[in-house]
Write a protein that holds these residues in place. Sequence first.
Motif, PDB file in Angstrom:
ATOM      1  N   ALA A  53       0.978  -1.346   0.040  1.00 25.10           N
ATOM      2  CA  ALA A  53      -0.078  -0.051   0.056  1.00 25.10           C
ATOM      3  C   ALA A  53       0.893   1.216  -0.166  1.00 25.10           C
ATOM      4  CB  ALA A  53      -0.906  -0.086   1.184  1.00 25.10           C
ATOM      5  N   ASP A  54       2.082   1.166   0.400  1.00 25.03           N
ATOM      6  CA  ASP A  54       3.003   2.341   0.673  1.00 25.03           C
ATOM      7  C   ASP A  54       3.378   2.879  -0.848  1.00 25.03           C
ATOM      8  OD1 ASP A  54       4.491   0.075   0.155  1.00 25.03           O
ATOM      9  OD2 ASP A  54       6.178   0.846   1.468  1.00 25.03           O
ATOM     10  N   HIS A  55       2.970   2.012  -1.756  1.00 23.99           N
ATOM     11  CA  HIS A  55       3.393   2.484  -3.508  1.00 23.99           C
ATOM     12  C   HIS A  55       2.430   3.243  -4.018  1.00 23.99           C
ATOM     13  CE1 HIS A  55       6.912  -0.275  -2.358  1.00 23.99           C
ATOM     14  NE2 HIS A  55       7.165  -0.065  -3.591  1.00 23.99           N
ATOM     15  N   GLY A  56       1.354   3.614  -3.218  1.00 25.03           N
ATOM     16  CA  GLY A  56       0.293   4.277  -3.873  1.00 25.03           C
ATOM     17  C   GLY A  56       0.289   5.361  -4.738  1.00 25.03           C
ATOM     18  N   GLY A  57       1.501   6.151  -4.296  1.00 23.79           N
ATOM     19  CA  GLY A  57       1.856   7.514  -5.236  1.00 23.79           C
ATOM     20  C   GLY A  57       2.377   6.977  -6.362  1.00 23.79           C
ATOM     21  N   TYR A  58       3.230   5.824  -6.646  1.00 25.38           N
ATOM     22  CA  TYR A  58       3.798   5.214  -7.669  1.00 25.38           C
ATOM     23  C   TYR A  58       3.053   4.640  -8.757  1.00 25.38           C
ATOM     24  CZ  TYR A  58       7.565   2.151  -9.803  1.00 25.38           C
ATOM     25  OH  TYR A  58       8.350   1.599 -10.484  1.00 25.38           O
ATOM     26  N   VAL A  59       1.520   4.728  -8.647  1.00 30.43           N
ATOM     27  CA  VAL A  59       0.863   3.944  -9.515  1.00 30.43           C
ATOM     28  C   VAL A  59       0.759   4.856 -10.867  1.00 30.43           C
ATOM     29  CG1 VAL A  59      -1.578   3.252 -10.099  1.00 30.43           C
ATOM     30  CG2 VAL A  59      -0.559   2.860  -7.842  1.00 30.43           C
ATOM     31  N   LYS A  60       0.312   6.251 -10.732  1.00 26.52           N
ATOM     32  CA  LYS A  60      -0.143   6.812 -11.927  1.00 26.52           C
ATOM     33  C   LYS A  60       1.445   6.952 -12.842  1.00 26.52           C
ATOM     34  CE  LYS A  60      -3.853   9.595 -10.553  1.00 26.52           C
ATOM     35  NZ  LYS A  60      -4.433  10.908 -10.090  1.00 26.52           N
ATOM     36  N   ARG A  61       2.249   7.329 -12.304  1.00 21.32           N
ATOM     37  CA  ARG A  61       3.765   7.418 -13.067  1.00 21.32           C
ATOM     38  C   ARG A  61       4.265   6.289 -13.906  1.00 21.32           C
ATOM     39  NH1 ARG A  61       7.426   9.135  -7.803  1.00 21.32           N
ATOM     40  NH2 ARG A  61       5.361  10.039  -7.264  1.00 21.32           N
ATOM     41  N   MET A  62       3.942   4.976 -13.055  1.00 18.57           N
ATOM     42  CA  MET A  62       4.338   3.868 -13.759  1.00 18.57           C
ATOM     43  C   MET A  62       3.433   3.467 -15.069  1.00 18.57           C
ATOM     44  SD  MET A  62       7.105   2.162 -13.364  1.00 18.57           S
ATOM     45  CE  MET A  62       7.441   2.172 -15.132  1.00 18.57           C
TER      46      MET A  62
END
Length: 580
Positions: free
Chosen positions: A355-364
């Motif tokens: 869940a700590d990778h939530g901010g990573y989703v859009k960029r990837m």
Amino acid sequence: MNLFSDIRALVVTALDQMVAEGQLPADLDYANVAVEPPRDAAHGDMATNAAMVLAKPAGLKPRDIADALAEKLQADSRITVAEVAGPGFLNLRLASGVWMDVVKTALTQGQSFGQSQMGANRKINVEYVSANPTGPLHVGHTRGAVFGDALASLLAYAGYDVTREYVINDGGVQIDTLARSVYLRYLEAHGQDVQFPDGVYPGDYLIPVGQALKDKYGDAFLDKGEQFWMEDIRNFATDAMMDLIRADMAQLGVEMDVFFSEKSLYGTGKIEAALASLQEKGLIYEGVLEPPKGKKPEDWEPREQTLFKSTDYGDDVDRPIKKSDGTWTYFAPDIAYHYDKIERGFDELINVFGADHGGYVKRMKAAVAALSENKVPLDIKLTQLVRLFKNGEPFKMSKRAGTFVTLRDVVDQVGPDVTRFVMLTRKNDAPLDFDFDKVLEQSKDNPVFYVQYANARVCSVLRKAQDAGLTVDDETLAEVDVSGNTHDAELAVAAKLAEWPRLVEIAARTHEPHRIAFYLYELAGEFHALWNRGNDVPELRFLQDDSAASLPKIALARSVAIVISAGLDILGVTPVEEMR
């Protein structure tokens, strides 16, 4: 056999007849016509929205279409009732023989009953676990491992060509920290008194690694600066940690097809090649980002950076790919890694992250869309936290790990099967409470027990039948006349079995393996209800005085076990044949 698809085909055929007879205009799009279980089981066995979705393009009232469609459908022997409800929904009831055909199909097809060709052998890459190789897997990794592994199995069952992949994050500063931590354990192995400063990994799991390093290199690294041992110990420690992680995953029955090293991207031109692909599309530029929203950090200052124009693909801001000192940001090798996946010919990509990778989703997602020109979809599934309890209290951290509860702590307490099933009793993006006492309870409230108990009951019936001299192999049972199974409780079990092929496709399409666990619990519930009805209604018991009367009942029970076994196999859980 997918009964819902079969009945939908019947609906489409009836609609085509209505077109041919002038009751409907030509060239209607049937894509949104569905046949599903009704929200309220009292309304029927299945329901179709055909009249509702076709009314506007046809320029007709929904009920007018529904009335005409009902007349067509009732002409088919499989449909006993076609009833219009509300503004134009059409509820259907099926003949009991249709449900019992599902039982015979399950017995004939065995474990392949419910398998789908929906995936059409498309190549799909599922990346999961991918924990930093700095220690044993913790409980958060456990949930991601179980979810990713079950999802991969589900997709394979649905006809995809699946590759299970683990990316080894061996290119970052955390590996330098690991090497320094192992060096301290190496000094300990030589009898030195060592202090562990902040910023290193203090877990006891590195003690045997330090000893192994001593056994291999002796005193070669004693009293030497980092420049003499850093690279050797980085490699040695990473290999040791990956051996530990592989062993942890083996505890859960998780095996990977590919282990991809992030380090292989550096100094090989792969990062440059990926970014050149974006450069050719005009998506790399030199620019200055706006300050972060909210309170501006005191050390923030505008500076020119090399940026990826990710906002062109749905991201909130453009993303830096190179630091001010000329080195890559962490995002650059991630772009290159996914470019490598695309180059390997995958049709779809799935990443399972914490869940700590939530901010990573859009960029990837933006990067993959740009690299593949929107041809390769990327789905990122986030797994939420697991809260552990025992004796009503939060479960304490592992001393061996130093700072967290390990996968092995969990598996040692309850075993791999319980661990896997419980981890799939909530949707991946919902928090999960894992109570060590409750997951071992023998009650309806424990879904693991409830499903396994259903399978064990079937196995008990089969053993008793064999002891009574009955032949109850699947081939024999598939030839039994089951048309006499007409009680509502028996039909309810068969109707739930009929949902299995449809459920598999829905779960695979939505990338939600928890749906399999939910379905198995519901199927077990219908079976247990039938079993309990036998206490009051003797003719519902699976074993009758007359063997000819027993076999149709046993055939129904065995078909339940077939589906439970197939579902548990997707979840990576071994069916229990006898409760102890």
